[in-house]
Motif scaffolding. Structure first.
Motif, short mmCIF file in Angstrom:
data_model
loop_
_atom_site.label_atom_id
_atom_site.label_comp_id
_atom_site.label_asym_id
_atom_site.label_seq_id
_atom_site.Cartn_x
_atom_site.Cartn_y
_atom_site.Cartn_z
N ASP A 1 -34.62 33.77 -33.98
CA ASP A 1 -34.99 32.75 -35.01
C ASP A 1 -35.05 33.06 -36.59
O ASP A 1 -35.33 32.30 -37.17
N LEU A 2 -35.12 34.49 -36.71
CA LEU A 2 -35.24 34.95 -38.08
C LEU A 2 -34.02 35.44 -38.64
O LEU A 2 -34.00 35.78 -39.74
N GLU A 3 -32.86 35.07 -37.85
CA GLU A 3 -31.49 35.51 -38.39
C GLU A 3 -31.27 34.95 -39.50
O GLU A 3 -30.68 35.41 -40.42
N GLY A 4 -31.58 33.69 -39.75
CA GLY A 4 -31.23 33.01 -41.04
C GLY A 4 -31.72 33.70 -42.29
O GLY A 4 -31.19 33.53 -43.53
N ALA A 5 -32.73 34.51 -42.09
CA ALA A 5 -33.53 35.21 -43.32
C ALA A 5 -32.82 36.43 -43.61
O ALA A 5 -33.13 37.13 -44.59
N VAL A 6 -32.00 37.15 -42.75
CA VAL A 6 -31.31 38.22 -43.00
C VAL A 6 -30.32 38.20 -44.04
O VAL A 6 -29.36 37.65 -44.08
N VAL A 7 -30.52 39.29 -45.13
CA VAL A 7 -29.61 39.11 -46.24
C VAL A 7 -28.97 40.58 -46.35
O VAL A 7 -27.82 40.44 -47.22
N GLU A 8 -29.37 41.38 -45.69
CA GLU A 8 -28.68 42.81 -45.75
C GLU A 8 -28.99 43.78 -44.55
O GLU A 8 -29.99 43.52 -43.93
N VAL A 9 -27.97 44.70 -44.25
CA VAL A 9 -27.97 45.45 -43.28
C VAL A 9 -27.66 46.96 -43.36
O VAL A 9 -26.42 47.17 -44.17
N ILE A 10 -28.48 48.07 -43.15
CA ILE A 10 -27.95 49.26 -43.58
C ILE A 10 -28.19 49.76 -42.24
O ILE A 10 -29.50 49.84 -41.64
#
Length: 319
Positions: A121-130
């Motif tokens: 449910d937090l997926e919509g807040a993800v703006v970057e991945v490293i």
């Protein structure tokens, strides 16, 4: 970095439950190993120095505060670079869902590229991945993804810092990054099959910029030894299972959850890693130590793990 981390804790204490600027949380994975912890700390520090806007960048360790003691190599490294664990922020100290509902959350994932189902449910807040693991994430225009199969995610964070803002590197930040790379890449030994040319390149870059970094071999050995040092943990609550096959670890976890319910306990900590040709599984039970607790738990685990013994050749013992 102490000032930065202290400021993060103050901001969470004062602003987390109020309207106001949001938080750009750098979140490591649920294992919270050295690589994950270091990447969360150092990349959040980098963002705090370089990002534009009002959002406060802060690192969040993806475990409960009580579980840090069980990451003995993490604790050792923090002590080595003179960072107090009391400066850190943990998953049970910040309500990410409340921040998201208020529109005050951005997430950057380090050392993993997809949220577990429990956090979907937090997926919509993800703006970057490293990350340096196999890419599982679906493409999205709202999320910048950097995934490269190097030996350590800290290599990718080091690359970003050196390319974008090398002036923020100091001895403390460099030693955190260097330790994570050396540990994940097994002392940079090609025979271990972990190190890549990029890992070697940025480990050498850190060595060149900070000649007083600890020698690779000594650093790796002390961290490796610390990883298996449980002298600071409760002997009544920490157990190990040695299992010959990876595929049985999840069955063992389910078994423990099911058959330890009568103790009103849950698995507070569960970690798998290879050791001497077997799979070592450490776990901690969320109980208050009592007389004979260790003996009772060991008997219980032995009794019910026997169902898996023939298939998986596992042994269970207190440590």
């Amino acid at each position: 970095m102490e000032e930065f981390l202290s400021g993060c804790r103050r901001a969470v204490k004062v602003n987390a439950d109020q309207a106001g600027p949001g938080f750009h949380v750098v979140l490591g994975n649920e294992a919270c190993d050295v690589d994950s912890m270091v990447c969360a700390l150092t990349y959040a520090y980098f963002l705090s120095k370089t990002a534009q806007g009002e959002m406060l960048a802060l690192p969040l360790l993806n475990i409960r505060q009580s579980e840090l003691l069980l990451r003995s190599d993490n604790v050792f490294l923090l002590r080595q670079v003179a960072l107090s664990p009391d400066l850190l922020l943990f998953r049970d100290q910040l309500d990410l869902r409340a921040l998201q509902r208020a529109g005050r959350l951005r997430l950057t994932l380090v050392d993993h590229n997809i949220l577990p189902s429990s956090d979907s449910d937090l997926e919509g807040a993800v703006v970057e991945v490293i990350d340096h693991h196999l890419l599982e994430r679906e493409p999205s225009s709202s999320c910048t993804v950097t995934v490269e199969t190097v030996g350590s995610c800290a290599t990718l964070v080091t690359e970003r810092i050196i390319q974008k803002s090398p002036e923020i590197l100091d001895q403390q930040v460099a030693q955190l990054l260097y330790a994570a790379v050396v540990l994940d890449c097994v002392n940079m030994a090609p025979s271990a099959g972990k190190v890549t040319p990029k890992d070697s390149q940025f480990a050498a870059a850190l060595e060149s910029r900070f000649p007083s970094l600890p020698p690779r071999g000594a650093l790796f050995q002390t961290l490796h030894n610390a990883k298996f040092d449980i002298s600071g943990q409760s002997q009544q609550t920490v157990f190990s299972i040695h299992c010959s096959k990876w595929k049985y670890w999840y069955l063992i976890k389910l078994l423990l959850n099911k058959y330890l319910q009568y103790l009103s306990s849950g698995l507070q900590y569960f970690q798998c890693f290879p050791l001497d040709g077997v799979i070592k599984i450490n776990f901690c039970l969320n109980i208050k130590p009592q007389h004979n607790t260790s003996q009772q738990l060991c008997s219980c685990v032995h009794e019910h793990a026997m169902r898996l013994r023939t298939a998986s050749n596992c042994s269970v013992f207190p440590v």
